[in-house]
Each structure stands twice: as structure tokens, then as C-alpha cells.
Design an enzyme around this catalytic site. Structure first.
Site, PDB file in Angstrom:
ATOM      1  CG  HIS A 234      -1.496   1.092   1.809  1.00  0.00           C
ATOM      2  ND1 HIS A 234      -2.235   1.841   1.212  1.00  0.00           N
ATOM      3  CD2 HIS A 234      -1.155   1.730   3.146  1.00  0.00           C
ATOM      4  CE1 HIS A 234      -2.427   3.096   2.118  1.00  0.00           C
ATOM      5  NE2 HIS A 234      -1.708   2.897   3.111  1.00  0.00           N
ATOM      6  CE1 TYR A 265      -2.662   7.022   5.495  1.00  0.00           C
ATOM      7  CE2 TYR A 265      -3.912   5.350   4.395  1.00  0.00           C
ATOM      8  CZ  TYR A 265      -2.778   5.759   5.099  1.00  0.00           C
ATOM      9  OH  TYR A 265      -1.574   4.869   5.058  1.00  0.00           O
ATOM     10  CB  THR A 369      -6.859   1.237  14.310  1.00  0.00           C
ATOM     11  OG1 THR A 369      -6.347   2.277  13.359  1.00  0.00           O
ATOM     12  CG2 THR A 369      -8.207   1.801  14.594  1.00  0.00           C
ATOM     13  CG  ASP A 555     -29.932 -20.182  17.984  1.00  0.00           C
ATOM     14  OD1 ASP A 555     -28.976 -19.915  17.198  1.00  0.00           O
ATOM     15  OD2 ASP A 555     -31.066 -19.718  17.877  1.00  0.00           O
TER      16      ASP A 555
HETATM   17  P1  FAD Z   1       4.272  -6.272  12.365  1.00  0.00           P
HETATM   18  O1  FAD Z   1       4.478  -4.817  12.686  1.00  0.00           O
HETATM   19  O2  FAD Z   1       4.600  -6.416  11.020  1.00  0.00           O
HETATM   20  O3  FAD Z   1       4.969  -7.156  13.257  1.00  0.00           O
HETATM   21  C1  FAD Z   1       5.413  -8.387  13.182  1.00  0.00           C
HETATM   22  C2  FAD Z   1       6.994  -8.723  13.628  1.00  0.00           C
HETATM   23  O4  FAD Z   1       7.061 -10.280  13.399  1.00  0.00           O
HETATM   24  C3  FAD Z   1       7.741  -8.008  12.594  1.00  0.00           C
HETATM   25  O5  FAD Z   1       8.752  -7.210  13.287  1.00  0.00           O
HETATM   26  C4  FAD Z   1       8.714  -9.459  11.943  1.00  0.00           C
HETATM   27  O6  FAD Z   1       9.909  -8.914  11.988  1.00  0.00           O
HETATM   28  C5  FAD Z   1       8.502 -10.139  12.981  1.00  0.00           C
HETATM   29  N1  FAD Z   1       8.594 -11.706  12.361  1.00  0.00           N
HETATM   30  C6  FAD Z   1       8.179 -12.070  11.413  1.00  0.00           C
HETATM   31  N2  FAD Z   1       8.474 -13.607  11.200  1.00  0.00           N
HETATM   32  C7  FAD Z   1       9.469 -13.626  12.140  1.00  0.00           C
HETATM   33  C8  FAD Z   1      10.054 -14.987  12.402  1.00  0.00           C
HETATM   34  N3  FAD Z   1      10.130 -15.795  11.515  1.00  0.00           N
HETATM   35  N4  FAD Z   1      10.543 -14.769  13.561  1.00  0.00           N
HETATM   36  C9  FAD Z   1      11.136 -13.689  14.194  1.00  0.00           C
HETATM   37  N5  FAD Z   1      10.169 -12.614  14.105  1.00  0.00           N
HETATM   38  C10 FAD Z   1       9.293 -12.557  12.927  1.00  0.00           C
HETATM   39  N6  FAD Z   1      -2.680   0.844  10.457  1.00  0.00           N
HETATM   40  C11 FAD Z   1      -3.504   1.614  11.104  1.00  0.00           C
HETATM   41  O7  FAD Z   1      -3.990   1.332  12.163  1.00  0.00           O
HETATM   42  N7  FAD Z   1      -3.287   2.914  11.110  1.00  0.00           N
HETATM   43  C12 FAD Z   1      -2.789   3.365   9.845  1.00  0.00           C
HETATM   44  O8  FAD Z   1      -2.885   4.585   9.370  1.00  0.00           O
HETATM   45  C13 FAD Z   1      -1.952   2.292   9.199  1.00  0.00           C
HETATM   46  N8  FAD Z   1      -1.161   2.720   7.830  1.00  0.00           N
HETATM   47  C14 FAD Z   1      -0.488   1.983   7.276  1.00  0.00           C
HETATM   48  C15 FAD Z   1       0.515   2.429   6.263  1.00  0.00           C
HETATM   49  C16 FAD Z   1       1.244   1.642   5.577  1.00  0.00           C
HETATM   50  C17 FAD Z   1       1.911   2.166   4.393  1.00  0.00           C
HETATM   51  C18 FAD Z   1       1.037   0.226   6.252  1.00  0.00           C
HETATM   52  C19 FAD Z   1       2.188  -0.801   5.397  1.00  0.00           C
HETATM   53  C20 FAD Z   1       0.318  -0.126   7.020  1.00  0.00           C
HETATM   54  C21 FAD Z   1      -0.517   0.515   7.739  1.00  0.00           C
HETATM   55  N9  FAD Z   1      -1.140   0.205   8.850  1.00  0.00           N
HETATM   56  C22 FAD Z   1      -1.781   1.065   9.387  1.00  0.00           C
HETATM   57  C23 FAD Z   1      -1.266  -1.175   9.186  1.00  0.00           C
HETATM   58  C24 FAD Z   1      -0.315  -1.519  10.442  1.00  0.00           C
HETATM   59  O9  FAD Z   1       0.898  -1.027  10.046  1.00  0.00           O
HETATM   60  C25 FAD Z   1      -0.199  -2.949  10.689  1.00  0.00           C
HETATM   61  O10 FAD Z   1      -1.514  -3.790  10.775  1.00  0.00           O
HETATM   62  C26 FAD Z   1       0.277  -3.307  12.203  1.00  0.00           C
HETATM   63  O11 FAD Z   1       1.535  -2.477  12.186  1.00  0.00           O
HETATM   64  C27 FAD Z   1       0.471  -4.827  12.322  1.00  0.00           C
HETATM   65  O12 FAD Z   1       1.206  -4.849  13.484  1.00  0.00           O
HETATM   66  P2  FAD Z   1       1.997  -6.217  13.861  1.00  0.00           P
HETATM   67  O13 FAD Z   1       2.350  -6.171  15.092  1.00  0.00           O
HETATM   68  O14 FAD Z   1       0.784  -7.281  13.519  1.00  0.00           O
HETATM   69  O15 FAD Z   1       2.719  -6.629  12.677  1.00  0.00           O
HETATM   70  N1  THG Z   2     -33.245 -25.188  11.669  1.00  0.00           N
HETATM   71  C1  THG Z   2     -32.405 -26.067  12.424  1.00  0.00           C
HETATM   72  N2  THG Z   2     -31.538 -25.639  13.021  1.00  0.00           N
HETATM   73  C2  THG Z   2     -31.078 -24.666  13.129  1.00  0.00           C
HETATM   74  C3  THG Z   2     -31.923 -23.464  12.703  1.00  0.00           C
HETATM   75  C4  THG Z   2     -32.955 -23.793  11.742  1.00  0.00           C
HETATM   76  N3  THG Z   2     -30.099 -24.231  13.921  1.00  0.00           N
HETATM   77  C5  THG Z   2     -29.475 -23.023  14.070  1.00  0.00           C
HETATM   78  C6  THG Z   2     -30.520 -22.062  13.829  1.00  0.00           C
HETATM   79  N4  THG Z   2     -31.629 -22.150  12.734  1.00  0.00           N
HETATM   80  C7  THG Z   2     -31.349 -22.093  15.274  1.00  0.00           C
HETATM   81  N5  THG Z   2     -32.496 -21.145  15.274  1.00  0.00           N
HETATM   82  C8  THG Z   2     -33.728 -21.392  15.643  1.00  0.00           C
HETATM   83  C9  THG Z   2     -34.547 -20.326  16.159  1.00  0.00           C
HETATM   84  C10 THG Z   2     -35.801 -20.736  16.355  1.00  0.00           C
HETATM   85  C11 THG Z   2     -36.396 -21.948  16.462  1.00  0.00           C
HETATM   86  C12 THG Z   2     -35.468 -22.871  15.809  1.00  0.00           C
HETATM   87  C13 THG Z   2     -34.042 -22.589  15.425  1.00  0.00           C
HETATM   88  C14 THG Z   2     -37.618 -22.538  16.839  1.00  0.00           C
HETATM   89  N6  THG Z   2     -38.161 -21.894  17.661  1.00  0.00           N
HETATM   90  C15 THG Z   2     -39.209 -22.278  18.461  1.00  0.00           C
HETATM   91  C16 THG Z   2     -39.736 -20.824  19.297  1.00  0.00           C
HETATM   92  O1  THG Z   2     -38.934 -20.354  19.761  1.00  0.00           O
HETATM   93  O2  THG Z   2     -41.024 -20.917  19.654  1.00  0.00           O
HETATM   94  C17 THG Z   2     -39.544 -23.418  19.308  1.00  0.00           C
HETATM   95  C18 THG Z   2     -38.786 -23.608  20.489  1.00  0.00           C
HETATM   96  C19 THG Z   2     -38.770 -24.665  21.367  1.00  0.00           C
HETATM   97  O3  THG Z   2     -40.055 -25.686  21.183  1.00  0.00           O
HETATM   98  O4  THG Z   2     -38.176 -24.973  22.277  1.00  0.00           O
HETATM   99  O5  THG Z   2     -38.298 -23.062  16.076  1.00  0.00           O
HETATM  100  O6  THG Z   2     -33.429 -22.881  11.123  1.00  0.00           O
HETATM  101  N7  THG Z   2     -32.758 -27.418  12.033  1.00  0.00           N
END
Ligand code: FAD
Ligand code: THG
Length: 822
Positions: A234, A265, A369, A555
């Protein structure tokens, strides 16, 4: 795993090795050690304190507002924490605020929607005029700007400083940071991690956390864990000093600025402007081919995560920058680079413990962030067994098998890059890597003019054009606003009506199905879930998968098909993962979703449709509500469950994939004389909300208890021992409840995630909403303070407008259950 040991009266906890000392690894070491896990070793391949990962060049913009409540809270915590940290008197956060600009009416409307999200998640924000934008950012050409979204709490994280501050704190508590240690392997024994191997020795470990940023897939491979992220470069550039900013002393004083209409930005660097662009083509980077720190330096590169600036990709954006900020016309870019960071198929982080090997954790694809919030959640997860806020959107188990191929991850990762600043509708599907998964009825759905959206990789019809003629038989439908009219059709109303009046076929194939078998199956499921499952074969039970804190992980419906054979209807892939983690040796669990299919046959004429096709008794007496039977429909062997998420009489009919088409055709043929229709998700969602059926992940999550969510009926406190039971016993009366609302104006529609106000004050947010065609009003479910009496007036904020609604009694349709139990 070693249990926590006590040294000198101090708990040191298990041995943790964190890989990577970027912002995530450093935050995590801090969060772990503050919780008493002080035997923490952070291994970093590069030199500290700027080891050369993404953190080492991050410009550090922190915008909190996101459609994801989880991300918004991660960001809020990061700000709170960084504001409290300083190094040598310099704060780790500059709270200069944030400003997003609109240069098109669509964007301006979207900023209003973002302001709604901000209010829903408790972030201070304001929609501001062009003049106010100009006041906040005097360099703007105000003739380009229609308005803005101002968030005074946002600002700049000093990422390297924050990393150091947290490193120092962790070190004082006993953590060690070893730089120039390159991890080359991860040792495992009996399905657990045991040690981390580096070029400078082996480090025994009970827990290993990969905080290796975009190197995640490389570390993952060492542990045999697939890490679905794609690194992309980027562009980030800095101008020469601007005369307009001369004399500036602070690093930045104006809000961080986003010009999303052009994927750009901006921030200040004292008297220069830093600019980031997502406007260029995706520039994927192979994480396995990234040079080491020394190799990168030898290639004249600042660090491994920084690639040479490609000027041709920058040129069009530079024109846009100069259009927005005319002062830039007098200057040039002085420095620039293509910096690498992580993208996942859905843009969310990858967090959690692998099931195999146990003790191997991921904390990856995390922005600066969200870094401290993520670290807090992962530390809680490791130390307490679960995070204190819902992280299901980030759970590493969330991707389906079909969504894990390298090419899928690459394609979707690139799409996330392209869409990062797009105005995205909540229903808008990805366009690429489709169709990926289809049900056996797909050919018929296409013939019927299905309008497909994607979910979990599945093509899911939302309505069928073939039903368009039915729209004329409906009364007048209120006109929708342009936003809520997207991915919607009046045909859904006709399909809902047909379901209430006649009978409809719903493709339920994407509904996850698990087969749980073996001598221990009953005891296991009974212990894992909240309702009583000790019922005779043929019973179906609605039950909840809770965590140790009583939060709702899912559920389920559990059908006891034979004494040792259960079919579980589940939600996300995390359900399978959770069950597999806890299953004893005498229980076998299989996800049978892909090899099977399901049709929901629902509506008052469902029995008239199905009965002639089978020798079994489908009368109310012969086949009661929430019962299961194995039978035949025509030539097709099926498992039939008498239940319905749409709140009408009928059955879910399951068969193997090979017989699916035959099942559909048999039902279709038999239904003709009854006026059967195929109906889609749009009608489905409307009907389930009218009936008050919750959708896990949207209406309730692990942050909510059954009593708050209105699901207390599925909890048997008197039964013997189930996960979460003890926690539920200790709960106080709920202070918040999932509350049904009915919108007052028959033409009004909301879509979910909007803030809800009582007497003007924000008190909660909408989870899901849909027009109730039976009611002629939009239904919305919302998390609101407990105890609001029925009829309480509230306002839902939709694109900055106040939409009146009242608290309703549920269910809104068929409270006596006469439609479904007959
Ligand atoms: P990293 O900082 O990459 O850290 C990972 C570390 O693991 C590295 O230091 C690496 O050396 C280490 N590592 C990897 N492999 C090994 C290994 N085998 N052994 C030992 N160490 C290892 N984010 C924001 O929130 N705001 C921004 O404005 C923003 N702007 C950005 C702009 C740019 C140009 C870029 C590139 C990124 C930007 N980001 C921004 C994203 C942000 O920088 C990253 O998402 C964040 O820094 C990731 O942090 P991290 O600790 O996960 O990774
Ligand atoms: N069908 C089947 N499994 C499921 C869903 C489905 N699992 C995941 C998700 N959907 C679960 N959600 C619900 C929500 C409501 C009901 C069933 C699955 C339901 N409720 C009745 C009630 O609240 O009156 C009966 C409750 C009871 O008798 O205990 O029917 O869509 N197979």
C-alpha cells in the site's frame, strides 16, 4: 500444559512465546504480564526497537468508527491505552480528531450512516458543514467538499513509541524481548506446542502466539496451521515542506483526514503532509519470499516490509491530492514507499487458538488502530479462557473449508484492498470467487430467476424473478428509500405472502449440519448445551451452546434420530470447532453440510403438499411439532424435522446431495396444484423477525446471556451440569434486553446497527430488522435497557433522520402458535 507456578510468591503462569515484536506482540506481552502471566518471551527476527515489520512504518491513523462493534471497541481501547502511555515525556497518542470528507451526495449520505454507527457504539461524532471542514483543515479546497464526519476522539498513534512503552512495562514485569532471533520451527508433541525453534536456540513453550503480522502464513506453516491472510503493498508518501505549514512545531494539529471518494488519507508530519493511497492496483506480496532484515538492507530498502515506491501507481492519486489540497500543487513528493500489511478474505483480524496443535494462537491481520484491544482480548482468552467481548467476527475458525484455498485468500484479500473505502451496503456481496458453493437445487433456482447473494461461500437466492407476477396481487407496497431498496425486491413480499397463505420451498442447504454419534453422544451434548436433551429418539430440541460465563456461543436444534445418533442444526464453523475441542473419545462429530441438502416446506398447505408423497403419517397427531422422522418423499430417503424458522406449519427435509434435485422436483411437481412457490432469504428474514426468532451472531452473541436475549426458555437450570450453568446461577436480573420494536410509519425501513434513542438519548442499537409484510410495518430488534414497557416511544436514527418506533410485545405474529402447531 504446565499449571501456573509460583515463584517468590508471584504467579508466573505458563511459558508463553510470542513471535513478533510489532505493535501486536508488544501489546500482548503487556496484557499478559499485567494478568500475572509473566513468563513471556518475545522473539523478533529484526533489530529492536524498529524491527522492520508493518509497525515500523505505520503512519498510525486511528479511526474508530466501523460497522463492526468489535472493531470499534478494539479501537476505543487502543486509544484509551495509548493516551495513558508515554516515552520520555512524549505521549503515544495525539488526539487530533478525525475528519472524513464527502465529495459526492452518496458519500455524504454514507457519512450520516457512519455517524449512526458511531453513536450506536458510543463514539462521539458530528456531521459537519463544508465551512467547518475548511475550519478544521484550512488547506482544503472547499468547493470540492459537500460536508464531513468529525470524530474528535480519533487521532494518531505513535506506533513505535507505543510498542516500546508496552515493551518496557512488560519487561519490568518479567517478560523478555529477544531481537535478531528468527523463528524457524515450532515443535509439537501429542497435539500441543512444546517449543519454538530459532536460529539461536530453542525456547520451550506451553503457549505460542504468532503475532508475526503479514508473515503469519509462514509461521502458520511451521505449526501446520493454515493462516488465511494475503499481504498487499500500500503506497504511502510524504511531501516536501509546505510554506503553508512553516512554523509548525507540533507533529500534527489538524484531524487525520480521509478522502474516501478517491481512496486517500492524509496526516501532517509537522510541516509536511503524509498521504496514503488505496487507489492503486492491488500489489500482492508472497509472504514466503519476503527478504530478511539484512537482505532488505543490502537491497537498499529501509526494512523488509517496505518495497520501492512505484511512481506510476501514484500518479493519478497525486492529481486527486492536488485537487483536494491546492497547496500541494506547489510541491512534490519527497519520499514514498510501498508498505506491506495483511488483508484477510473479510477484512477482519485472525484471532484465537488453533485446535491442532493446541497452545498455538494467532493474533494477526491487526491494524495499529485495533492492536491494544486485540491484545487485551487475546490475553483474556489465554488467561481466563474467553475474551470479555464478542470476537466471533475475528475467530480464526470462521472460514469454511471451501474458503481457505490460497487462490481464494489471494482474490478476496485483493478485493478487500480495493473496497477498503467503498460505500458498502450491508447486503452487498463480494463479486469475485463466485459461484463457489451451490446447493443441488441451483439449476432450478437459476431457471426460476433467483437473485443470489453470497454467505459462507454459498450462493443463496434472496428472491426469484419467477414470482414477479405475484407482486400485482399484493396491495400497494410503500416506496423504499434508495439505500434500503438495494438488494431488495417487492417480490420478497409476494413470497412472504405465499408462505403465509399457501406453501413455499426454501433452500436451507447452507444451514450447518453436524452429525454427532457414539455411545457418549447424549451425555456429551447434554453437558455442552443448556436444554434437556434426554428425550426419546424422534425428539428435536432447541438448545444453546454457552461458554463458561453463560454467554451464547450458538443456538442449536438437536434431533435425536436414534439413541446414539444426533443431527445438530448449527450456525458458524466455530460450533463444530467448539464441540470437537470438548468431545470425548466415545463421540464422533462430522460436519455433513456439504454432502447433504435441505428444503424447508412451509406454509398452511405444507401438509397437503407432503402427505401424498409419503407412506408415513404426517398428521399433527402422527408427526408432532419438534419431532423428527426418517422417511421417504417419493423415491427420496429423507430425514424430516417438523420445525420452521419462518413460523409456519411445515418440515425441513434433509437428504444427501445426490438426491437433492430429485427431492426438489418431487416437491415442486406435487406443489403445483397448491400454488407452491420457491422463496428466498429476503422473505425468510422478514418472516423470522415477525415470529421473533433470533439469528445468532446478529441478534445475540457470547456477550449476551440467554435471559437477556429472551431465550431463557431454552435453559434448564434444574438439569445436571452444563457449560455455563454455574455462571447463569450467579447472574443478577438483566439490565438490558433484546427488545422487539415496531416502526410507526408503514413506509419506514431500517436495516440494522442503527442507534436507538429514548427521550433523545442513545440507549441501544438495532441488531436486525426487516419489513414485516404480514404486519405492514418494519420490525426491528434492538438491545435496550430492560424494563421499557410495551408502547414506549423510541427513535431509530437512520441516515441522520429520526424514525419513530414503539416497544412491542413478541412474537408479533401468531403468539398462540396456532399456525405452527396444528
Ligand atoms: P508487524 O509490525 O509486521 O510485526 C510482526 C513482526 O514479526 C515483525 O517485526 C517481524 O519482523 C516479526 N517476524 C516475522 N516473522 C518472524 C520470524 N520468523 N521470527 C521472528 N520474528 C518474525 N494501521 C493503522 O491502524 N493505521 C494506519 O494509518 C496504518 N497505515 C499503514 C500504512 C502503511 C503504509 C502500512 C504498510 C500499514 C499501515 N497500517 C496502518 C497497518 C499496520 O501498520 C499494521 O496492521 C500493523 O502494524 C501490524 O502490526 P503487527 O504487530 O501485527 O505486525
Ligand atoms: N433449523 C435447524 N437448526 C437450526 C436452525 C434452523 N439451527 C441454527 C438456527 N436455525 C437456530 N435457530 C432457531 C431459532 C428458532 C427456532 C429454531 C431454530 C424455533 N423456535 C421455536 C420457538 O422459539 O418458539 C421453538 C422453540 C422450542 O420449542 O423450544 O423453532 O432453522 N434445523
Amino acid at each position: 500444559m504446565r499449571s501456573p507456578v509460583v515463584a517468590g510468591g508471584r504467579t508466573v503462569g505458563p511459558r508463553v512465546v510470542v513471535i513478533g515484536a510489532g505493535i501486536v506482540g508488544c501489546s500482548l506481552a503487556d496484557e499478559l504480564t499485567v494478568r500475572g502471566w509473566t513468563d513471556v518471551t518475545v522473539l523478533e527476527q529484526g533489530p529492536l526497537p524498529a524491527p522492520g515489520g508493518s509497525t515500523s512504518h505505520a503512519p498510525g491513523l486511528v479511526f474508530q468508527t466501523s460497522p463492526s462493534k468489535t472493531l470499534a471497541r478494539f479501537a476505543a481501547y487502543t486509544i484509551e491505552k495509548f493516551r495513558s502511555l508515554e516515552v520520555d515525556g512524549v505521549s503515544c497518542f495525539a488526539q487530533v480528531g478525525g475528519l472524513e470528507l464527502a465529495t459526492t451526495p452518496e458519500r455524504l449520505a454514507d457519512l450520516h450512516r457512519r455517524a449512526g454507527c458511531a453513536t450506536a457504539w458510543g463514539i462521539r461524532s458530528e456531521i459537519v458543514s463544508t465551512a467547518r471542514c475548511k475550519e478544521l483543515w484550512p488547506l482544503l479546497d472547499e468547493s470540492v467538499v459537500l460536508g464531513g464526519f468529525h470524530t474528535p476522539g480519533d487521532g494518531l498513534a505513535r506506533a513505535l513509541l507505543a510498542a516500546r512503552a508496552q515493551m518496557d512495562r512488560a519487561t519490568t514485569r518479567g517478560a523478555r524481548f529477544l531481537d535478531r532471533h528468527t523463528v524457524t520451527g515450532i515443535e509439537r508433541e501429542n497435539g500441543r506446542v512444546t517449543a519454538v525453534v530459532t536460529d539461536r536456540g530453542t525456547f520451550p513453550a506451553d503457549h505460542v502466539v504468532s503475532a508475526a503480522g503479514f508473515w503469519g502464513p509462514v509461521i502458520g506453516r511451521m505449526a501446520g496451521v493454515d493462516v488465511p491472510l494475503q499481504p498487499l503493498a500500500h503506497q504511502y508518501a510524504r511531501t516536501a515542506p509546505l510554506p503553508e505549514l512553516s512554523g509548525a512545531t507540533a507533529e500534527a494539529s489538524k484531524p487525520i483526514l480521509r478522502f474516501q471518494d478517491r481512496d486517500l488519507y492524509f496526516r501532517e508530519h509537522t510541516d509536511r503532509i503524509g498521504i496514503g493511497s488505496y487507489a492503486h492496483r492491488p500489489l500482492p506480496v508472497d509472504p514466503f519470499a519476503v527478504p530478511s532484515y539484512e537482505e532488505a538492507r543490502a537491497q537498499d530498502r529501509a526494512m523488509p516490509s517496505s518495497y520501492p515506491f512505484t511512481a506510476e501507481d501514484w500518479a493519478p492519486s497525486w492529481e486527486e491530492c492536488r485537487r483536494l489540497l491546492p497547496a500541494l500543487r506547489e510541491t512534490e513528493i519527497e519520499t514514498g514507499f510501498n508498505g506491506v500489511f495483511s488483508f484477510t478474505p473479510d477484512g477482519m483480524p485472525l484471532l484465537g487458538e488453533a485446535r491442532e496443535p493446541r497452545g498455538f494462537w494467532l493474533a494477526e491481520a491487526v491494524w495499529v488502530t485495533h492492536s491494544a484491544g486485540v491484545a487485551q482480548a487475546v490475553a483474556e482468552w489465554m488467561v481466563d479462557g474467553r475474551p470479555s467481548l464478542d470476537v466471533h467476527e475475528c475467530d480464526l475458525t470462521r472460514f469454511e473449508e471451501a474458503q481457505r484455498s490460497p487462490s481464494y485468500v489471494r482474490e478476496r484479500g485483493a478485493q478487500q484492498f480495493v473496497e477498503v473505502y467503498d460505500v458498502l451496503h450491508p447486503l452487498q456481496p463480494a463479486e469475485r470467487a463466485r459461484p463457489l458453493r451451490v446447493s443441488p437445487f441451483y439449476a432450478r433456482q437459476q431457471q426460476l430467476g433467483g437473485f443470489f447473494l453470497e454467505g459462507g461461500g454459498w450462493e443463496r437466492p434472496h428472491w426469484y424473478e419467477a414470482n414477479a407476477p405475484l407482486v400485482d396481487t399484493l396491495g400497494e407496497l410503500p416506496e423504499r428509500d434508495a439505500w434500503s431498496a438495494r438488494y431488495w425486491s417487492p417480490i420478497a413480499a409476494a413470497e412472504a405472502r405465499a408462505t403465509r397463505e399457501r406453501v413455499a420451498l426454501y433452500d436451507m442447504t447452507p444451514l450447518r449440519r453436524l452429525e454427532v454419534t457414539g455411545p457418549g453422544a447424549l451425555a456429551f451434548l447434554d453437558r455442552m448445551t443448556s436444554n434437556n436433551l434426554r428425550r426419546k429418539p424422534g425428539a428435536v430440541t432447541y438448545t444453546l451452546l454457552l461458554d463458561e460465563g453463560g454467554g451464547i456461543c450458538s443456538d442449536l436444534t438437536v434431533a435425536r434420530l436414534a439413541s446414539d445418533h444426533f443431527q445438530v442444526g448449527a450456525n458458524s464453523p466455530a460450533d463444530l470447532d467448539r464441540l470437537l475441542r470438548h468431545a470425548p473419545a466415545d463421540v464422533r462429530i462430522r460436519d455433513v453440510t456439504s454432502g447433504t441438502c435441505c428444503v424447508g416446506v412451509w406454509g398452511p398447505l405444507a401438509r397437503d403438499l407432503v402427505q401424498p408423497l409419503t407412506h408415513d403419517d404426517f398428521s399433527h397427531e402422527g408427526f408432532g411439532y419438534f419431532r423428527a422422522k426418517r422417511t421417504h418423499i417419493g423415491h427420496v430417503p429423507v430425514t424430516a424435522l417438523r420445525l420452521s424458522y419462518v413460523g409456519e406449519l411445515g418440515w425441513e427435509l434433509y437428504t444427501t446431495a445426490d438426491s437433492g434435485l430429485r427431492l426438489w422436483d418431487t416437491l415442486w411437481e406435487a406443489g403445483r396444484r397448491l400454488g407452491v412457490v420457491a422463496a428466498g432469504r429476503s422473505a425468510f428474514n422478514s418472516l423470522r423477525l415477525e415470529k421473533g426468532y433470533r439469528a445468532w451472531g446478529t441478534d445475540m452473541t457470547a456477550e449476551d446471556t440467554p435471559f437477556e436475549a429472551g431465550l431463557g426458555f431454552a435453559v434448564r437450570m434444574d438439569k445436571e451440569g452444563f457449560t455455563g450453568q454455574a455462571a447463569l446461577r450467579d447472574l443478577a436480573e438483566p439490565t438490558r434486553r433484546l427488545t422487539p420494536l415496531l416502526l410507526t410509519d408503514p413506509a419506514a425501513v431500517v436495516l440494522g446497527k442503527e442507534p436507538v434513542r429514548v427521550d433523545g438519548a442513545p440507549v441501544g442499537h438495532v441488531t436486525s430488522a426487516a419489513y414485516g409484510y404480514t404486519l405492514g410495518r418494519c420490525v426491528a430488534y434492538a438491545w435496550l435497557p430492560a424494563g421499557l414497557p410495551t408502547g414506549t416511544d423510541v427513535h431509530i436514527e437512520y441516515f441522520g433522520e429520526k424514525i419513530a418506533a414503539t416497544v412491542a410485545d413478541e412474537p408479533l405474529v401468531d403468539p398462540e402458535m396456532t399456525r405452527i402447531r396444528r
